[in-house]
Design a protein around this motif. Structure first.
Motif, short mmCIF file in Angstrom:
data_model
loop_
_atom_site.label_atom_id
_atom_site.label_comp_id
_atom_site.label_asym_id
_atom_site.label_seq_id
_atom_site.Cartn_x
_atom_site.Cartn_y
_atom_site.Cartn_z
N ASN A 362 85.10 29.17 7.35
CA ASN A 362 83.98 29.49 8.25
C ASN A 362 83.48 30.91 8.01
N ALA A 363 84.44 31.86 7.95
CA ALA A 363 84.06 33.26 7.80
C ALA A 363 83.23 33.47 6.53
N LYS A 365 81.66 31.03 4.81
CA LYS A 365 80.45 30.18 4.84
C LYS A 365 79.34 30.85 5.65
N TYR A 366 79.71 31.45 6.81
CA TYR A 366 78.69 31.99 7.70
C TYR A 366 78.40 33.48 7.46
N ASP A 389 84.74 38.88 9.63
CA ASP A 389 83.64 38.76 8.65
C ASP A 389 82.44 39.55 9.14
N GLY A 393 77.32 35.80 12.98
CA GLY A 393 77.78 36.02 14.37
C GLY A 393 77.45 34.85 15.30
N ILE A 394 77.91 34.99 16.52
CA ILE A 394 77.70 33.92 17.52
C ILE A 394 77.23 34.59 18.81
N ILE A 402 82.16 26.87 21.20
CA ILE A 402 82.41 26.55 19.79
C ILE A 402 83.73 25.82 19.56
N TYR A 407 80.70 20.73 18.45
CA TYR A 407 79.71 21.75 18.84
C TYR A 407 79.41 22.66 17.66
N SER A 409 76.76 26.05 16.71
CA SER A 409 75.77 26.94 17.32
C SER A 409 74.40 26.79 16.64
N GLY A 417 78.34 21.28 7.83
CA GLY A 417 79.50 21.31 8.75
C GLY A 417 79.38 20.22 9.79
N HIS A 418 80.50 19.97 10.46
CA HIS A 418 80.51 18.88 11.45
C HIS A 418 80.92 19.35 12.84
N GLY A 419 81.37 20.59 12.97
CA GLY A 419 81.77 21.11 14.30
C GLY A 419 83.14 20.63 14.76
N ILE A 420 83.99 20.27 13.81
CA ILE A 420 85.33 19.78 14.21
C ILE A 420 86.41 20.83 13.96
N GLY A 421 86.15 21.67 12.93
CA GLY A 421 87.18 22.62 12.47
C GLY A 421 87.81 23.44 13.58
N LEU A 422 87.00 24.07 14.45
CA LEU A 422 87.57 24.98 15.46
C LEU A 422 88.36 24.24 16.53
P1 ADP Z 1 81.60 23.74 11.43
O1 ADP Z 1 81.87 25.06 10.78
O2 ADP Z 1 81.95 22.59 10.57
O3 ADP Z 1 80.23 23.68 12.00
P2 ADP Z 1 83.64 24.55 13.28
O4 ADP Z 1 84.30 23.80 14.37
O5 ADP Z 1 84.51 25.13 12.24
O6 ADP Z 1 82.57 23.60 12.67
O7 ADP Z 1 82.85 25.72 13.96
C1 ADP Z 1 82.08 25.45 15.12
C2 ADP Z 1 80.91 26.41 15.21
O8 ADP Z 1 81.38 27.72 15.45
C3 ADP Z 1 80.17 26.55 13.92
O9 ADP Z 1 79.21 25.53 13.82
C4 ADP Z 1 79.55 27.90 14.06
O10 ADP Z 1 78.38 27.80 14.81
C5 ADP Z 1 80.56 28.67 14.83
N1 ADP Z 1 81.40 29.51 13.95
C6 ADP Z 1 82.66 29.30 13.60
N2 ADP Z 1 83.13 30.30 12.80
C7 ADP Z 1 82.12 31.18 12.68
C8 ADP Z 1 81.98 32.43 12.02
N3 ADP Z 1 82.99 32.97 11.31
N4 ADP Z 1 80.78 33.05 12.10
C9 ADP Z 1 79.81 32.53 12.84
N5 ADP Z 1 79.86 31.37 13.48
C10 ADP Z 1 81.02 30.69 13.41
#
Ligand code: ADP
Length: 456
Positions: A362-363, A365-366, A389, A393-394, A402, A407, A409, A417-422
């Motif tokens: 994630n870090a 990628k974003y 990173d 940001g969020i 998140i 979910y 953002s 992405g699919h929003g499952i990782g976190l």
């Molecule tokens: P995905 O990355 O597949 O969308 P995640 O569950 O890993 O799903 O993350 C959920 C959301 O949290 C992401 O869609 C993103 O909006 C936000 N996010 C997570 N990590 C970061 C990050 N390092 N920087 C900014 N936003 C992040």
């Protein structure tokens, strides 16, 4: 047994015991008073007769008998017997010899001065009387017909009052119990009507003050939690099928386009590579979903062993770099790591590696520079790992969302992405009895911090 019946019986039991005690007390005190009064009368009678016989010279036993025969104040079935100092009867009205007075009884009276006892229906009072020249023993006996009748009547009244009171208490107790428990019966009826389809229904909270209202409120709160859980489950299934269907539709489209006409080998190869990428993505997604389901059910300490966190971190770095050559991962050790024992935790290395891969991925990628700083440190028996990173940001409002499954953002629409990782990361950290925190500023960067208990 129903609470209603139990309450009624307990109520009856308590009242019956109280009634019984008070009635027995009344009965005993009444019969004692009667006996005392009757013996008083017998004692007066004995004294009077003795005085007449001994102290008045003109009166002998014959005259006394005649006087007593016509005495209107005589007690019912009255008998008087007088003995002289040689235990000889000197006066008696007991012509039928109903009373049996033994020498021991007479001696007893001489010794005690006076005595009282019962013989059949007769109550007898014995009195030792000493005149100027004589020492006699007088026995006065009679049956207390009126007193006994009064006692009998009292007994009947007490039994009737007892039975009637219990009947009244039974019916009033039942009424009272039914009234007291009516809100519960009402609640049971309302709860019985709640099903999956109308989980939004709430039960009546009544006056909101008493215990029943408290129970109703607690139940309503539980219904709220259940409804929310069902909603989450429903959304989860809808989201999961949507996420799975999208790549499948893309794959189907790609294959249909290829098959529309004959293609060169090169074209087939390119198309297959595209499909392969989508299939890989689909595979990764279904793996994550499966892992999310597995980690959602609380299975404490499943296959947990002592593992080295730095090993898991190196492996995660390697795996990510083999996939994304342009991602840069910088791993540092803080001052708290002064002993390699502080790098061990109790856990599952595959799960811990999954956490690191997701956070590092994630870090990178974003953030435009695709760079992440990972710092390992320790504080108060805990391993602290920061993932920092300088990415997109969020925003504050989205920070708490998140971690919800699916979910994403608003500023990540252009990112895959699919929003499952976190949510998976949060589940795994919780399974390892750790915590996860995030601080972020829009367009400045994000810092995730994981704390895990050190295993010594
Ligand atoms: P995905 O990355 O597949 O969308 P995640 O569950 O890993 O799903 O993350 C959920 C959301 O949290 C992401 O869609 C993103 O909006 C936000 N996010 C997570 N990590 C970061 C990050 N390092 N920087 C900014 N936003 C992040």
């Amino acid at each position: 047994m129903e609470i209603r019946k139990k309450l009624t019986y307990q109520f009856i039991g308590i009242v019956a015991i109280i009634l019984l005690f008070s009635m027995v007390a009344i009965y005993i005190s009444f019969s004692k008073t009667r006996q005392e009064e009757f013996f008083d009368r017998l004692s007066s009678k004995a004294k009077l007769v003795a005085q007449m016989l001994i102290d008045i010279d003109e009166i002998d036993s014959e005259l006394l008998k005649r006087i007593e025969l016509n005495n209107p104040l005589s007690l019912p079935n009255e008998k008087i017997i007088i003995y002289d100092y040689q235990d000889e009867v000197i006066y008696t009205t007991d012509d039928e010899n109903i009373l049996s007075i033994t020498n021991e009884i007479i001696d007893d009276v001489r010794l005690e001065e006076e005595t009282q006892f019962k013989q059949g229906m007769y109550e007898i009072f014995g009195q030792f009387y000493t005149g100027q020249y004589d020492r006699i023993v007088v026995f006065a006996a009679a049956t207390d017909i009126f007193g006994m009748n009064k006692i009998k009547r009292l007994r009947i009244i007490l039994v009737i009052v007892f039975v009637l009171s219990l009947i009244i208490v039974y019916f009033s107790g039942r009424l009272f119990a039914v009234r007291a428990l009516a809100p519960i019966s009402q609640m049971v009826n309302q709860v019985n009507k709640i099903e999956l389809a109308n989980l939004g229904t709430r039960i009546d909270e009544g006056n909101g003050q008493d215990e029943i209202a408290h129970l109703a409120k607690t139940f309503n709160k539980m219904l709220e939690r259940l409804e929310a859980a069902f909603k989450i489950q429903k959304n989860f299934i809808a989201n999961a099928s949507h996420e799975l269907r999208t790549p499948l539709t893309v794959i189907t489209g790609q294959l249909e386009v290829i098959l529309m006409k004959a293609r060169t080998n090169e074209e087939y190869k390119n198309a297959l590579l595209l499909v392969l990428n989508d299939v890989k993505d689909l595979n990764a997604l279904s793996n994550k979903l499966l892992m999310l389901a597995q980690t959602s059910t609380d299975r404490p300490q499943m296959n947990f062993v002592k593992i080295r966190i730095d090993d898991a971190l190196w492996k995660a770095q390697q795996e990510i770099n083999s996939r994304n050559k342009n991602y840069s991962i910088n791993i540092n050790f803080g001052e708290g790591i002064d002993d390699e024992n502080k790098l061990s935790v109790s856990g599952n290395d595959i799960l811990i590696k999954t956490v690191f891969i997701n956070l590092i991925d994630n870090a990178c990628k974003y953030s435009l520079n695709h760079h992440v700083d990972v710092t390992l440190d320790s504080k108060d028996d805990q391993l602290v790992i920061h993932f920092t990173d300088k990415g997109i940001g969020i925003i504050e409002e989205e920070l708490k969302m998140i971690f919800n499954p699916f979910y994403r953002s608003k500023n990540t629409i252009s990112y895959s992405g699919h929003g499952i990782g976190l949510s998976l990361v949060e589940n795994i950290v919780k399974l390892h009895k750790g915590t996860i925190q995030v601080v972020s500023a829009l367009d400045k960067g994000t810092k995730f911090t994981i704390k895990l208990p050190i295993c010594t």
